[in-house]
Design a protein around this motif. Structure first.
Motif, PDB file in Angstrom:
ATOM      1  N   TYR A   1      -2.419   7.179  12.647  1.00  0.00           N
ATOM      2  CA  TYR A   1      -2.505   6.555  11.348  1.00  0.00           C
ATOM      3  C   TYR A   1      -1.165   7.231  10.349  1.00  0.00           C
ATOM      4  O   TYR A   1      -0.519   8.147  11.025  1.00  0.00           O
ATOM      5  CB  TYR A   1      -3.862   7.182  10.512  1.00  0.00           C
ATOM      6  CG  TYR A   1      -4.132   8.411  10.681  1.00  0.00           C
ATOM      7  CD1 TYR A   1      -3.658   9.455   9.635  1.00  0.00           C
ATOM      8  CD2 TYR A   1      -4.793   9.278  11.487  1.00  0.00           C
ATOM      9  CE1 TYR A   1      -3.546  10.926   9.592  1.00  0.00           C
ATOM     10  CE2 TYR A   1      -5.005  10.645  11.615  1.00  0.00           C
ATOM     11  CZ  TYR A   1      -4.373  11.331  10.644  1.00  0.00           C
ATOM     12  OH  TYR A   1      -4.613  12.678  10.823  1.00  0.00           O
TER      13      TYR A   1
ATOM     14  N   VAL B   1      -3.806   5.755   5.960  1.00  0.00           N
ATOM     15  CA  VAL B   1      -3.631   4.376   6.444  1.00  0.00           C
ATOM     16  C   VAL B   1      -3.470   3.968   7.853  1.00  0.00           C
ATOM     17  O   VAL B   1      -2.544   4.472   8.415  1.00  0.00           O
ATOM     18  CB  VAL B   1      -2.422   3.606   5.774  1.00  0.00           C
ATOM     19  CG1 VAL B   1      -2.189   2.265   5.642  1.00  0.00           C
ATOM     20  CG2 VAL B   1      -2.573   4.311   4.187  1.00  0.00           C
TER      21      VAL B   1
ATOM     22  N   VAL C   1      -7.959   1.832   4.506  1.00  0.00           N
ATOM     23  CA  VAL C   1      -7.342   3.052   4.055  1.00  0.00           C
ATOM     24  C   VAL C   1      -8.675   4.001   3.754  1.00  0.00           C
ATOM     25  O   VAL C   1      -9.714   3.547   3.470  1.00  0.00           O
ATOM     26  CB  VAL C   1      -6.617   2.771   2.791  1.00  0.00           C
ATOM     27  CG1 VAL C   1      -6.237   4.014   2.154  1.00  0.00           C
ATOM     28  CG2 VAL C   1      -5.496   1.691   2.867  1.00  0.00           C
TER      29      VAL C   1
ATOM     30  N   VAL D   1       0.890  -1.404   0.039  1.00  0.00           N
ATOM     31  CA  VAL D   1       0.031   0.068  -0.124  1.00  0.00           C
ATOM     32  C   VAL D   1       0.883   1.128   0.100  1.00  0.00           C
ATOM     33  O   VAL D   1       0.615   2.279  -0.720  1.00  0.00           O
ATOM     34  CB  VAL D   1      -0.911  -0.039   1.207  1.00  0.00           C
ATOM     35  CG1 VAL D   1      -1.561   1.265   1.334  1.00  0.00           C
ATOM     36  CG2 VAL D   1      -2.056  -1.139   1.348  1.00  0.00           C
TER      37      VAL D   1
END
Length: 202
Positions: A126, A138, A148, A107
């Motif tokens: 995050y 994320v 996400v 990611v």
């Protein structure tokens, strides 16, 4: 093992001759600590077949340090029976943790690869990806998925249960009204168009 003498000299200089004499060489292990590793680092360690740990650190504030083992590979030496049983009991959790770490890396690479102007900012709850403003947030990996949040209008997306969700009326960490739930690297590929849309809006 190639630097055994140098290591013993270092221990002696730092901790004294007594400590140096107590160093055991029956099962040496290399521990690499860094702010982050790529999926290629993790793969290389697993292919090496030696006792190597990759440990990622994160700073929380000015006086709290968090450590996370991304990869741990043991050599072919036989461990005591009890230790082997304990290792076997941890295997499923270790594999799952490694897969989540690999997913988080995938990611990260996908979001940072959207353009030259992407910056990554570590927040307490995050990780934010931004151009002028946040376009993706994320959250830390959960047991079986990675969340996400994107700055995409959920009303313009064909929501898929278990993959995308409208969280515009719900409280959550980070910014963005569209929640994307990722469980495999195939999900990351599936989310690429949503990543690009959020990047363009940011």
């Amino acid at each position: 093992m190639d630097h055994r003498r140098e290591f013993e000299h270092l221990v002696r200089d730092q901790l004294g001759a007594t400590a140096a004499a107590q160093v055991l060489w029956s099962a040496p292990r290399l521990i690499c600590i860094a702010g982050d590793f790529t999926r290629y680092d993790v793969h290389a360690v697993r292919e090496h077949r030696r006792s190597i740990d990759l440990v990622r650190y994160r700073l929380f504030g000015s006086d709290l340090l968090g450590l996370e083992t991304l990869a741990s590979v043991s050599s072919g030496t036989q461990a005591p029976r009890r230790a082997r049983r304990q290792a076997g009991a941890r295997t499923a959790a270790d594999i799952q943790g490694a897969s989540m770490a690999d997913l988080a890396t995938a990611v990260d690479e996908a979001l940072r690869g959207l353009g030259d102007g992407v910056s990554r900012v570590e927040r307490k709850q995050y990780r934010a990806y931004q151009r002028l403003r946040n376009f993706a947030c994320v959250c830390p990996p959960q047991r079986s998925k990675l969340l996400v949040y994107l700055k995409v209008d959920p009303k313009r997306v064909d929501l898929a249960p278990g993959f995308t969700r409208d969280v515009s009326g719900l409280g959550h960490h980070g910014t963005g009204d569209l929640e994307v739930q990722l469980r495999t690297t195939r999900d990351v590929e599936r989310a690429q168009d949503l990543f690009r849309a959020s990047y363009a809006a940011g």
